[in-house]
Design a protein around this motif. Sequence first.
Motif, mmCIF file in Angstrom:
data_model
loop_
_atom_site.group_PDB
_atom_site.id
_atom_site.type_symbol
_atom_site.label_atom_id
_atom_site.label_comp_id
_atom_site.label_asym_id
_atom_site.label_seq_id
_atom_site.Cartn_x
_atom_site.Cartn_y
_atom_site.Cartn_z
ATOM 1 N N CYS A 1 0.844 -1.210 0.000
ATOM 2 C CA CYS A 1 0.000 0.000 0.000
ATOM 3 C C CYS A 1 0.874 1.253 0.000
ATOM 4 C CB CYS A 1 -0.913 0.011 1.225
ATOM 5 S SG CYS A 1 -2.256 -1.172 1.137
ATOM 6 N N LYS A 2 1.946 1.240 0.781
ATOM 7 C CA LYS A 2 2.834 2.408 0.841
ATOM 8 C C LYS A 2 3.529 2.615 -0.493
ATOM 9 C CE LYS A 2 3.771 2.070 5.799
ATOM 10 N NZ LYS A 2 4.784 1.736 6.833
ATOM 11 N N MET A 3 3.963 1.543 -1.127
ATOM 12 C CA MET A 3 4.642 1.672 -2.413
ATOM 13 C C MET A 3 3.682 2.203 -3.470
ATOM 14 S SD MET A 3 6.852 -1.843 -2.336
ATOM 15 C CE MET A 3 7.128 -1.807 -4.066
ATOM 16 N N THR A 4 2.456 1.719 -3.456
ATOM 17 C CA THR A 4 1.461 2.207 -4.416
ATOM 18 C C THR A 4 1.161 3.680 -4.167
ATOM 19 O OG1 THR A 4 0.475 0.007 -4.452
ATOM 20 C CG2 THR A 4 -0.809 1.789 -5.391
ATOM 21 N N HIS A 5 1.116 4.063 -2.897
ATOM 22 C CA HIS A 5 0.897 5.472 -2.540
ATOM 23 C C HIS A 5 1.992 6.340 -3.133
ATOM 24 C CE1 HIS A 5 0.861 9.092 0.000
ATOM 25 N NE2 HIS A 5 -0.390 8.824 0.249
ATOM 26 N N SER A 6 3.240 5.887 -3.021
ATOM 27 C CA SER A 6 4.359 6.669 -3.570
ATOM 28 C C SER A 6 4.267 6.762 -5.085
ATOM 29 C CB SER A 6 5.696 6.029 -3.179
ATOM 30 O OG SER A 6 5.804 5.906 -1.787
ATOM 31 N N SER A 7 3.938 5.638 -5.732
ATOM 32 C CA SER A 7 3.833 5.649 -7.196
ATOM 33 C C SER A 7 2.719 6.577 -7.655
ATOM 34 C CB SER A 7 3.556 4.230 -7.717
ATOM 35 O OG SER A 7 4.486 3.314 -7.242
ATOM 36 N N GLN B 1 3.690 10.235 -7.143
ATOM 37 C CA GLN B 1 4.666 10.683 -8.123
ATOM 38 C C GLN B 1 4.019 10.872 -9.492
ATOM 39 O OE1 GLN B 1 7.817 11.581 -7.388
ATOM 40 N NE2 GLN B 1 7.819 12.328 -9.484
ATOM 41 N N PHE B 2 3.097 9.978 -9.852
ATOM 42 C CA PHE B 2 2.395 10.130 -11.129
ATOM 43 C C PHE B 2 1.596 11.426 -11.148
ATOM 44 C CE2 PHE B 2 0.062 9.179 -14.878
ATOM 45 C CZ PHE B 2 -1.259 9.504 -14.633
ATOM 46 N N LEU B 3 0.901 11.749 -10.061
ATOM 47 C CA LEU B 3 0.097 12.976 -10.017
ATOM 48 C C LEU B 3 0.998 14.204 -10.069
ATOM 49 C CD1 LEU B 3 -2.527 11.864 -7.360
ATOM 50 C CD2 LEU B 3 -2.924 12.242 -9.789
ATOM 51 N N LEU B 4 2.148 14.134 -9.433
ATOM 52 C CA LEU B 4 3.072 15.265 -9.499
ATOM 53 C C LEU B 4 3.604 15.449 -10.917
ATOM 54 C CD1 LEU B 4 5.156 14.915 -6.205
ATOM 55 C CD2 LEU B 4 3.554 16.737 -6.788
ATOM 56 N N ASP B 5 3.880 14.337 -11.600
ATOM 57 C CA ASP B 5 4.386 14.439 -12.967
ATOM 58 C C ASP B 5 3.344 15.011 -13.922
ATOM 59 O OD1 ASP B 5 6.269 11.310 -12.756
ATOM 60 O OD2 ASP B 5 6.755 13.363 -12.125
ATOM 61 N N CYS B 6 2.058 14.890 -13.560
ATOM 62 C CA CYS B 6 0.997 15.421 -14.428
ATOM 63 C C CYS B 6 0.861 16.926 -14.308
ATOM 64 C CB CYS B 6 -0.345 14.777 -14.079
ATOM 65 S SG CYS B 6 -0.434 13.053 -14.552
ATOM 66 N N LEU B 7 1.437 17.507 -13.248
ATOM 67 C CA LEU B 7 1.292 18.946 -13.066
ATOM 68 C C LEU B 7 2.168 19.692 -14.072
ATOM 69 C CD1 LEU B 7 1.471 19.249 -9.173
ATOM 70 C CD2 LEU B 7 -0.541 19.607 -10.618
ATOM 71 N N PRO B 8 1.777 20.922 -14.438
ATOM 72 C CA PRO B 8 2.678 21.743 -15.255
ATOM 73 C C PRO B 8 3.982 21.992 -14.511
ATOM 74 C CG PRO B 8 0.476 22.681 -15.194
ATOM 75 C CD PRO B 8 0.490 21.567 -14.204
ATOM 76 N N ALA B 9 5.026 22.312 -15.240
ATOM 77 C CA ALA B 9 6.355 22.410 -14.645
ATOM 78 C C ALA B 9 6.394 23.445 -13.534
ATOM 79 C CB ALA B 9 7.379 22.745 -15.728
ATOM 80 N N ASP B 10 5.739 24.600 -13.729
ATOM 81 C CA ASP B 10 5.793 25.650 -12.709
ATOM 82 C C ASP B 10 5.120 25.189 -11.429
ATOM 83 O OD1 ASP B 10 5.220 28.237 -15.187
ATOM 84 O OD2 ASP B 10 7.026 27.145 -14.580
ATOM 85 N N ASP B 11 3.928 24.583 -11.567
ATOM 86 C CA ASP B 11 3.216 24.120 -10.369
ATOM 87 C C ASP B 11 3.993 23.014 -9.684
ATOM 88 O OD1 ASP B 11 -0.137 24.490 -11.774
ATOM 89 O OD2 ASP B 11 1.344 25.912 -11.016
ATOM 90 N N THR C 1 7.244 22.596 -9.526
ATOM 91 C CA THR C 1 8.366 23.135 -8.764
ATOM 92 C C THR C 1 7.879 23.723 -7.452
ATOM 93 O OG1 THR C 1 9.437 23.676 -10.842
ATOM 94 C CG2 THR C 1 10.327 24.684 -8.855
ATOM 95 N N ALA C 2 6.763 24.457 -7.520
ATOM 96 C CA ALA C 2 6.218 25.066 -6.304
ATOM 97 C C ALA C 2 5.775 24.000 -5.333
ATOM 98 C CB ALA C 2 5.051 25.989 -6.665
ATOM 99 N N LYS C 3 5.205 22.894 -5.856
ATOM 100 C CA LYS C 3 4.694 21.835 -4.987
ATOM 101 C C LYS C 3 5.840 21.172 -4.251
ATOM 102 C CE LYS C 3 1.284 19.272 -3.568
ATOM 103 N NZ LYS C 3 0.183 19.846 -2.820
ATOM 104 N N ILE C 4 6.912 20.872 -4.976
ATOM 105 C CA ILE C 4 8.038 20.167 -4.358
ATOM 106 C C ILE C 4 8.733 21.089 -3.365
ATOM 107 C CG2 ILE C 4 10.292 19.151 -4.827
ATOM 108 C CD1 ILE C 4 9.167 18.159 -7.462
ATOM 109 N N ALA C 5 8.804 22.393 -3.698
ATOM 110 C CA ALA C 5 9.436 23.321 -2.784
ATOM 111 C C ALA C 5 8.568 23.474 -1.543
ATOM 112 C CB ALA C 5 9.620 24.675 -3.443
#
Lengths: 316, 282
Positions: free
Chosen positions: B257-263, B266-276, B278-282
């Motif tokens: 479950c934890k591994m699926t949560h991470s995947s 990460q997939f949802l973060l990769d779907c964001l535009p580049a600017d958003d 960067t702000a999300k990770i920061a």
Amino acid sequence: SKPGMSQPMLTDDAADWNLAVPAEFAKALLANRLRLAATAASPSSRVGHVTPGCLGGAAGSAISVLGNTKFACGVSASVVELSAAGTAAAAAGCHPLLAAGVVLNADLPPVCSRAFRPGPPSDTAQALTVQVSDALAQSGCLDAAQLTVGPRHRLQLHVDAVCLSADGSLPDACLLAVSAALANLCLPRLVVPADAGHDDSNSGPSVRSTAAADVGVRRCPSGEKFRPAVLRPGSAVICTSFVAIDNDQLLSVPDGREEALPGAAIVRVFTAGGGDLPVCVVSVQMVGEAASELVGRCCREAVERHAACLAGPLAR
Amino acid sequence: RNSQLPISDHVMPLDRYRNTALVDGIDVRALPLAGDSPAPASQGKQQQQQQQHWFQRRLVQDTVGSGYVEFGDTKVLCSVHGPMEPKRSVLTDAGAEQSRAQLQVYYKLAPFASHQAGRVSYLPDETERRAASFLQDTLAPSLRLDRLPKSRIELHCLVLEDAGCCLATAVNCACLALVDAGLEMYDLVTAATVCRPVGATDWQLEVGDGSNSGGSSSVTLAYMRSLRQVAGMLVEAAEPLQPREVSAACRICEDPCKMTHSSLRQFLLDCLPADDRTAKIA
């Protein structure tokens, strides 16, 4: 455009104009040779894309993508006694596709669009089933003899087409998936043992045996597979939809927004053929009024698209 | 139509709106082998390969949000409709009904989804109703339903292929669809399933390759990793299980479950535009 979207986004003003007067907005776009439909992006998108053999639970399967419309089709097979099936078909006066041993259903579940609700099939789904069944039955591309197993048994195919995303041109995408799934059919080799005998005097539609031992047909122990050519080799049944605006402009393979334009006529051309069979128009269905010259132009473009489909996504 | 209508075991539900076969047949996969030869031994894998989830969103055009997940050979598609007008019910408290949104889940297998012999009926059966109920009970606590009063959200789940771990994959797919719809959630809900084959004593993680889908007992655990809370658990067993057996199964489910949560994150973060992004990770 947003990531994952296959259509360009409209500006706020353009979206308001489209909402208020969709017919005028579409005419303005067409005057500038623009279309918002995903199928108009490129010639290949107008033909569509097919992924055969992608669903392991079915004997034959395919997923078709035509713009934003997606269909998944699965074919499963069962063995029936020939005498019981033939008598029942003659007595019921059923659809020729059913009599040939193909049970076809097209489903539009709620997952594909907000317009469809849970429960029994909607009118649109039932009409789609009838359209696709009639096109297959009238096409002449089906070879029912391929379904015979021994002297007393026959294969019965269940073809289930499920819509994954509905955005116009539903019969086009549905028939694309059905043709590809039937061409992709792969079954275990069946044998009829020599000692499997039946007393014909007792067989009839009232005798239904569902026990495996009574059927008398067995699977080949070596696990050998065979591919029945239910659709004649190299052939397919294709539908091409058109929207005619003011008897002047023609939009091929329209999306849901273009199909819903007020005052526009929808023309669906069903074509069949390929391989040893010549490509011909099976039937033309119209919703609304369109000039005969426009219908003739639709038929010519449909035949061209049929050839492109046979050379492209349905190439074997 | 997914309501809990009692259907007698002796009455076959009729389907008047679809084409039905003239004569009942026997599925070719259920036919015995010729020559009375024994069935070939199932080619189970000696070591279960670690399966990865494959995510995709925005597959369905005419919905608020949609998600598609493949786990091995198991394929599930979900779409979200709403918020829409709520259903009126005389049994619920009017105040409670209007203060938060209603979540309604529909779960269905496609007719060709099953790897077992036989087609799945178009009419929902008890297994599908139970799965829909589990999804609803699992996902409702993770949603901020109080942010959408006087409304209803529908979640439709369609299983295209069931090769094992189907319910857990449906939970993951439903979570992806709800996020794609822009609904606020306390945390992502991910799930995993373990099963115990007949005669075995240890739990095995179900992977979507159809190798161990015929177990006598199974435990499906839905977990919210950030909150460290269990969102739902479904135990299906022919015999009653001891509490220590169930807790052992849950411990095995926790890491997947934890591994699926991470995947999924990460997939949802990769779907964001580049600017958003960067702000999300920061």
